[in-house]
Design a protein around this motif. Structure first.
Motif, mmCIF file in Angstrom:
data_model
loop_
_atom_site.group_PDB
_atom_site.id
_atom_site.type_symbol
_atom_site.label_atom_id
_atom_site.label_comp_id
_atom_site.label_asym_id
_atom_site.label_seq_id
_atom_site.Cartn_x
_atom_site.Cartn_y
_atom_site.Cartn_z
ATOM 1 N N PRO A 178 0.274 14.058 -9.635
ATOM 2 C CA PRO A 178 0.804 13.412 -8.430
ATOM 3 C C PRO A 178 0.076 13.872 -7.174
ATOM 4 C CG PRO A 178 2.220 15.232 -9.026
ATOM 5 C CD PRO A 178 1.132 15.184 -10.073
ATOM 6 N N VAL A 179 -1.051 14.535 -7.353
ATOM 7 C CA VAL A 179 -1.860 15.051 -6.245
ATOM 8 C C VAL A 179 -3.277 14.516 -6.381
ATOM 9 C CG1 VAL A 179 -0.451 17.137 -6.147
ATOM 10 C CG2 VAL A 179 -2.606 17.157 -7.429
ATOM 11 N N SER A 223 6.011 28.102 -2.427
ATOM 12 C CA SER A 223 5.979 27.165 -3.542
ATOM 13 C C SER A 223 5.595 25.770 -3.068
ATOM 14 C CB SER A 223 7.345 27.112 -4.232
ATOM 15 O OG SER A 223 7.705 28.373 -4.745
ATOM 16 N N GLN A 224 5.072 24.993 -4.009
ATOM 17 C CA GLN A 224 4.766 23.596 -3.739
ATOM 18 C C GLN A 224 5.936 22.730 -4.193
ATOM 19 O OE1 GLN A 224 1.805 22.267 -2.229
ATOM 20 N NE2 GLN A 224 1.715 24.425 -1.659
ATOM 21 N N GLY A 225 6.447 21.902 -3.287
ATOM 22 C CA GLY A 225 7.569 21.039 -3.626
ATOM 23 C C GLY A 225 8.232 20.522 -2.373
ATOM 24 N N TRP A 226 9.325 19.810 -2.549
ATOM 25 C CA TRP A 226 10.065 19.205 -1.434
ATOM 26 C C TRP A 226 11.309 20.045 -1.200
ATOM 27 C CZ3 TRP A 226 11.118 13.203 -1.174
ATOM 28 C CH2 TRP A 226 11.399 12.865 0.161
ATOM 29 N N PHE A 227 11.154 21.109 -0.423
ATOM 30 C CA PHE A 227 12.223 22.079 -0.177
ATOM 31 C C PHE A 227 12.904 21.779 1.155
ATOM 32 C CE2 PHE A 227 9.247 24.179 -3.023
ATOM 33 C CZ PHE A 227 10.064 24.834 -3.935
ATOM 34 N N CYS A 228 13.510 20.628 1.283
ATOM 35 C CA CYS A 228 14.078 20.233 2.570
ATOM 36 C C CYS A 228 15.578 19.970 2.487
ATOM 37 C CB CYS A 228 13.393 18.974 3.098
ATOM 38 S SG CYS A 228 11.748 19.278 3.758
ATOM 39 N N PHE A 263 6.456 15.633 -4.176
ATOM 40 C CA PHE A 263 5.938 16.901 -4.659
ATOM 41 C C PHE A 263 5.470 17.815 -3.533
ATOM 42 C CE2 PHE A 263 5.707 13.968 -8.136
ATOM 43 C CZ PHE A 263 6.024 14.721 -9.254
ATOM 44 N N SER A 264 5.817 17.479 -2.287
ATOM 45 C CA SER A 264 5.294 18.270 -1.177
ATOM 46 C C SER A 264 6.168 18.096 0.053
ATOM 47 C CB SER A 264 3.860 17.827 -0.866
ATOM 48 O OG SER A 264 3.250 18.702 0.055
ATOM 49 N N ASP A 265 6.015 19.029 0.978
ATOM 50 C CA ASP A 265 6.633 18.926 2.296
ATOM 51 C C ASP A 265 5.690 19.579 3.302
ATOM 52 O OD1 ASP A 265 6.950 21.659 1.882
ATOM 53 O OD2 ASP A 265 9.117 21.563 1.614
ATOM 54 N N GLY A 266 6.111 19.658 4.551
ATOM 55 C CA GLY A 266 5.235 20.197 5.582
ATOM 56 C C GLY A 266 4.797 21.625 5.304
ATOM 57 N N ARG A 277 0.849 -1.198 0.000
ATOM 58 C CA ARG A 277 0.000 0.000 0.000
ATOM 59 C C ARG A 277 0.879 1.240 0.000
ATOM 60 N NH1 ARG A 277 -5.368 0.978 1.844
ATOM 61 N NH2 ARG A 277 -5.728 3.106 2.586
ATOM 62 N N HIS A 278 0.554 2.220 -0.814
ATOM 63 C CA HIS A 278 1.315 3.463 -0.884
ATOM 64 C C HIS A 278 0.962 4.350 0.305
ATOM 65 C CE1 HIS A 278 3.300 6.999 -2.273
ATOM 66 N NE2 HIS A 278 2.195 7.636 -2.624
ATOM 67 N N THR A 279 1.969 4.682 1.113
ATOM 68 C CA THR A 279 1.748 5.546 2.273
ATOM 69 C C THR A 279 2.625 6.790 2.236
ATOM 70 O OG1 THR A 279 3.393 4.326 3.581
ATOM 71 C CG2 THR A 279 1.093 3.600 3.746
ATOM 72 N N GLY A 280 3.380 6.988 1.150
ATOM 73 C CA GLY A 280 4.314 8.099 1.091
ATOM 74 C C GLY A 280 3.692 9.400 0.628
ATOM 75 N N PHE A 281 2.575 9.762 1.231
ATOM 76 C CA PHE A 281 1.893 10.997 0.853
ATOM 77 C C PHE A 281 1.705 11.886 2.074
ATOM 78 C CE2 PHE A 281 -1.430 7.838 1.787
ATOM 79 C CZ PHE A 281 -2.166 8.498 2.750
ATOM 80 N N LEU A 282 1.405 13.168 1.802
ATOM 81 C CA LEU A 282 0.996 14.122 2.820
ATOM 82 C C LEU A 282 -0.368 14.648 2.421
ATOM 83 C CD1 LEU A 282 4.259 14.761 2.073
ATOM 84 C CD2 LEU A 282 4.022 16.099 4.152
ATOM 85 N N GLY A 283 -1.195 14.956 3.406
ATOM 86 C CA GLY A 283 -2.528 15.439 3.107
ATOM 87 C C GLY A 283 -2.967 16.557 4.030
#
Length: 487
Positions: free
Chosen positions: A151-152, A326-331, A173-176, A62-68
């Protein structure tokens, strides 16, 4: 907004709508693919994550690598207005108009079709809160994936007089920070479409994530093992047998073992207490963040007997360009390391704050080196080993008060949650808003971990409240006796 477990999201039942693409983008099953390859490659974090998602999919996991995130909007849903708002949102964020494929371990970025658009689709009705939540969880696991476009996953739960709005994105495609801003941005765009008044102009703060990837690629070659920004990395990895710091207490796992992730939430300080704590930290020459590091260091010293705090901070790289919203993984990830002594003097906390402040300054400088370059240098330089591939103990701090939209109705009603996979750590996510300072942790679901982490968090709360309580008489001690160790 509050970061919480998805189980704590309590949407009312209603009619389910899902926004789906008119034309889906996905590579052909034979591996040739007719989608064009985008000239900007995946970032290191994206590529590493996408390979993991692809491997899990092939195993049937099961895919769990998302943020919502989700919120509640007053008024009857105008699905045409929300469709237009979604289109504007996607046009603002170039990175969201791409997706990935994996071939023989190689990750390729693809552009979405030129005519790609999202339209509402009736997904039936849910008769209970649990039914809504489970339907959305299934939707995010299925559709918020990096391996097709979009991807959303965007949807709504319609009922007379109000509706729930939700948004999920694969972590690539996202971070906190993206999740904190996205739900209020979508709500504002919807408001603009319904009322005909202009939406907030965020142009100066919504640079393309693809430009961020280009910047990382440009700066990476300028660093090597002699760069001062690598000094703490080399020190920490060398002292951890070629790996990264882990939670210092027993979590009931064998070496290399993981367990299902269990969310834990604790209130730490009221808003007024947080203000006092921040002033104590500033009086010591530090900041709220370095004060939290100091508190964790003292707890670990007292419970685990550690003479040095070693943690990995999650830091933002949005300062590299106009990427604040911005939307993205800026970490970025950086080690925060400093000594903790056995002294029991009245100025212990202030002294540790000063040490933590210097360490945190070094960590922020180290964050200028893209994490992919860091890990490559440590591995090829013979400093890091297989342990570099294992997830470390992470520390994050977000101040929700600093985000545009803070205090608006959409923000006040919003929740942010993540998929729940497996872990071997007890990473901590500190969050502050106008109501309180609270902690979210992701721990292994074992009896030992529950006991150990609860004791850690209890001591942390005791220390923080003691610092606040002793502020008025000029002392900031907050040290627990050495006989409380449980390592």
């Amino acid at each position: 907004m509050i970061i919480t477990a998805m189980a704590n999201w309590r949407p009312a039942p209603g009619e389910m709508l899902e926004w789906h693409p008119v034309t889906a983008a996905r590579d052909d099953a034979d591996g040739t693919g007719d989608a064009g390859v985008h000239p900007v490659p995946a970032s290191f974090l994206q590529a590493n994550h996408v390979r993991g998602v692809d491997a899990a999919l092939r195993r049937g996991d099961r895919h769990t690598g998302f943020l919502g995130s989700a919120t509640e909007i007053e008024g009857d849903l105008d699905d045409a207005a929300l469709t237009r708002a979604v289109a504007v949102f996607l046009s603002r964020h170039e990175g969201l108009r791409t997706w990935f494929s994996v071939r023989d371990g190689s990750v390729r970025r693809h552009p979405a079709p030129a005519d790609a658009a999202l339209v509402p689709v009736d997904a039936g009705a849910a008769s209970s809160t649990d039914g809504v939540r489970e339907a959305v969880r299934d939707r995010l696991s299925r559709d918020a994936t990096p391996l097709s476009w979009p991807p959303v996953a965007i949807g709504a739960v319609r009922r007379p007089g109000s509706f729930s709005l939700y948004y999920g994105a694969d972590h690539a495609f996202s971070d906190g920070a993206s999740q904190v801003s996205v739900i209020t941005e979508l709500a504002d765009l919807y408001r603009a479409e319904v009322t005909g008044t202009p939406a907030l102009d965020l142009t100066e703060h919504e640079g393309s994530f693809l430009d961020h990837v280009r910047i990382e690629d440009e700066v990476s070659p300028s660093y090597d093992l002699r760069s001062p920004e690598l000094a703490d990395w080399i020190d920490v990895v060398s002292r951890h047998d070629g790996g990264l710091p882990r939670f210092p207490l027993d979590l009931g796992l064998a070496p290399g073992e993981t367990a299902p992730m269990e969310p834990v939430e604790r209130d730490l300080l009221t808003a007024a207490e947080a203000e006092v704590f921040e002033q104590v930290c500033r009086d010591a020459g530090g900041s709220f963040t370095s004060g939290l590091f100091a508190a964790c260091a003292l707890v670990e010293h007292d419970l685990a007997g550690t003479g040095r705090y070693d943690g990995i901070a999650v830091l933002s790289t949005r300062h590299r360009g106009p990427f604040a919203l911005s939307q993205g993984w800026f970490c970025a990830f950086s080690p925060v390391t400093f000594p903790v002594s056995d002294s029991n003097g009245p100025d212990d906390f202030a002294e540790v704050v000063r040490s933590a402040t210097a360490a945190y300054a070094r960590a922020k400088a180290a964050a200028s080196v893209p994490i992919g370059r860091v890990l490559d240098l440590l591995a090829t330089g013979g400093i890091g080993g297989a342990g570099l591939a294992r997830s470390p103990q992470l520390f994050s701090y977000l101040d929700f008060r600093r985000f545009p939209g803070s205090g608006t109705p959409a923000d006040e009603r919003a929740v942010l949650f993540t998929g729940e996979g497996r872990t071997a750590n007890a990473s901590m996510w500190f969050n502050r808003d106008h109501r309180h300072l609270y902690l979210g942790a992701q721990i292994p679901s074992t009896p030992t971990a529950r006991r150990t982490v609860r004791r850690y968090h209890d001591r942390l709360i005791e220390l923080l409240t003691d610092v606040v309580r002793t502020r008025d008489d000029g002392r900031a001690t907050g040290v627990i006796g050495a006989d409380e160790r449980c390592a």
